[in-house]
Design an enzyme around this catalytic site. Structure first.
Site, PDB file in Angstrom:
ATOM      1  N   GLU A  52       0.853  -1.187   0.000  1.00 23.73           N
ATOM      2  CA  GLU A  52       0.000   0.000   0.000  1.00 23.73           C
ATOM      3  C   GLU A  52       0.895   1.246   0.000  1.00 23.73           C
ATOM      4  OE1 GLU A  52      -3.730   1.634   2.730  1.00 23.73           O
ATOM      5  OE2 GLU A  52      -2.109   0.493   3.658  1.00 23.73           O
ATOM      6  N   LYS A 123     -10.543   0.067  -1.550  1.00 28.40           N
ATOM      7  CA  LYS A 123     -10.586  -0.330  -0.142  1.00 28.40           C
ATOM      8  C   LYS A 123     -11.941  -0.022   0.495  1.00 28.40           C
ATOM      9  CE  LYS A 123      -7.840   0.419   4.077  1.00 28.40           C
ATOM     10  NZ  LYS A 123      -6.762   1.277   4.640  1.00 28.40           N
ATOM     11  N   CYS A 164      -4.754  -3.594   3.458  1.00 35.80           N
ATOM     12  CA  CYS A 164      -4.414  -3.173   4.815  1.00 35.80           C
ATOM     13  C   CYS A 164      -5.500  -3.415   5.862  1.00 35.80           C
ATOM     14  CB  CYS A 164      -3.991  -1.705   4.785  1.00 35.80           C
ATOM     15  SG  CYS A 164      -3.078  -1.163   6.257  1.00 35.80           S
TER      16      CYS A 164
END
Length: 285
Positions: A52, A123, A164
């Site tokens: 990321e 995300k 993440c």
């Protein structure tokens, strides 16, 4: 580089998991990624995984917004050219995709060896946290959440694409497993305190629960002084390791350098034990 050899009648797939100390210097970050591509090509790698914020890691929200670009913009186009030049599938683990003048998307972009964007995951779970006596961060203040679960079907395998903080939501990975995921991609830029406490154990948990391989490319090291003043009074020696796990949670390899590590594994998923849901279904029938 760390290496894992797998001898089998099944086809062997070779992947590289890169670890970076990205900064606000986009050109310097690009050169690091290009060096990983060159190394991966020389090692016969088919899939290169980047963390990321591979392209940019600044001090805060406003810098990310100013830096952000469209996925068909000049910077991502240059990154796509790397995939074509070095004949790689590349997992670009989190790019600041421009949405409005006040919002970005945290986009995990899968690019083919032809230099074509084949899948984009935005995300879903945004990192809003207030660590006692530590950092405060609200990703939702400048990031628009995604609304689509993405399984990317490639010659390397069926990739469950995440980013993440998604790691803390096992339901997402259960959905990906039911969609047919064989490999979970979990690139990250975890914070210091939460990374040390939770990074490894959560990756293991996702591997066990889904019986999938896990590829976790990570940011590492000290990106800039102010970033860490917000988290701790002592400069950290490291943030966390990159990891590759197999479905029984065994660590295939780990590293804590600004480097790309290469692994080979058997592309055979027939002998894996089922997930908890599948085991319960078999018990009923």
């Amino acid at each position: 580089s760390a290496r894992m050899e797998a001898k089998s009648r099944h086809r062997v797939v070779k992947v590289a998991v890169a670890q970076m100390t990205s900064s606000s210097d986009a050109e310097a970050n690009f050169k690091v990624v290009e060096s990983f591509c060159k190394e991966s090509q020389s090692e016969g790698v088919q899939l290169l995984c980047l963390p990321e914020c591979f392209a940019f890691l600044g001090l805060g929200a406003q810098e990310s917004i100013v830096f952000s670009q469209k996925l068909d913009g000049p910077l991502m186009s240059r990154y796509c050219t790397l995939a074509k030049t070095y004949a790689l599938y590349i997992s670009f683990g989190g790019f600041q995709e421009n949405i409005t003048d006040k919002k970005v998307c945290n986009a995990h972009v899968i690019v083919s060896p032809e230099g074509t964007i084949v899948d984009v995951y935005r995300k879903i779970h945004l990192f809003d946290v207030d660590v006692p006596n530590g950092m405060k961060f609200k990703e939702s203040s400048f990031t628009q959440p995604g609304d689509k679960v993405v399984l990317s079907e490639t010659p390397v395998g069926k990739l469950g694409v995440t980013v993440c903080y998604d790691l803390r939501f096992p339901e997402l990975y259960g959905v990906l497993r039911r969609m047919g995921a064989e490999i979970l991609l979990i690139p990250a830029a975890f914070t210091l305190k939460t990374g040390i406490a939770h990074w490894s154990v959560l990756l293991r948990a996702r591997a066990i629960e889904t019986q999938c391989f896990v590829l976790a490319a990570a940011q590492v090291g000290k990106h800039n002084v102010q970033r860490y003043r917000n988290e701790t009074t002592k400069p950290p020696r490291y943030e966390f390791y990159l990891f590759l796990f197999w479905s029984w949670s065994r660590v295939r390899a780990k590293d804590n350098n600004n480097t790309a590590s290469t692994y080979a594994y058997k592309k055979s998923f027939k002998q894996k034990r089922g997930t908890r849901e599948e085991e319960r279904h078999r018990a009923k029938t």
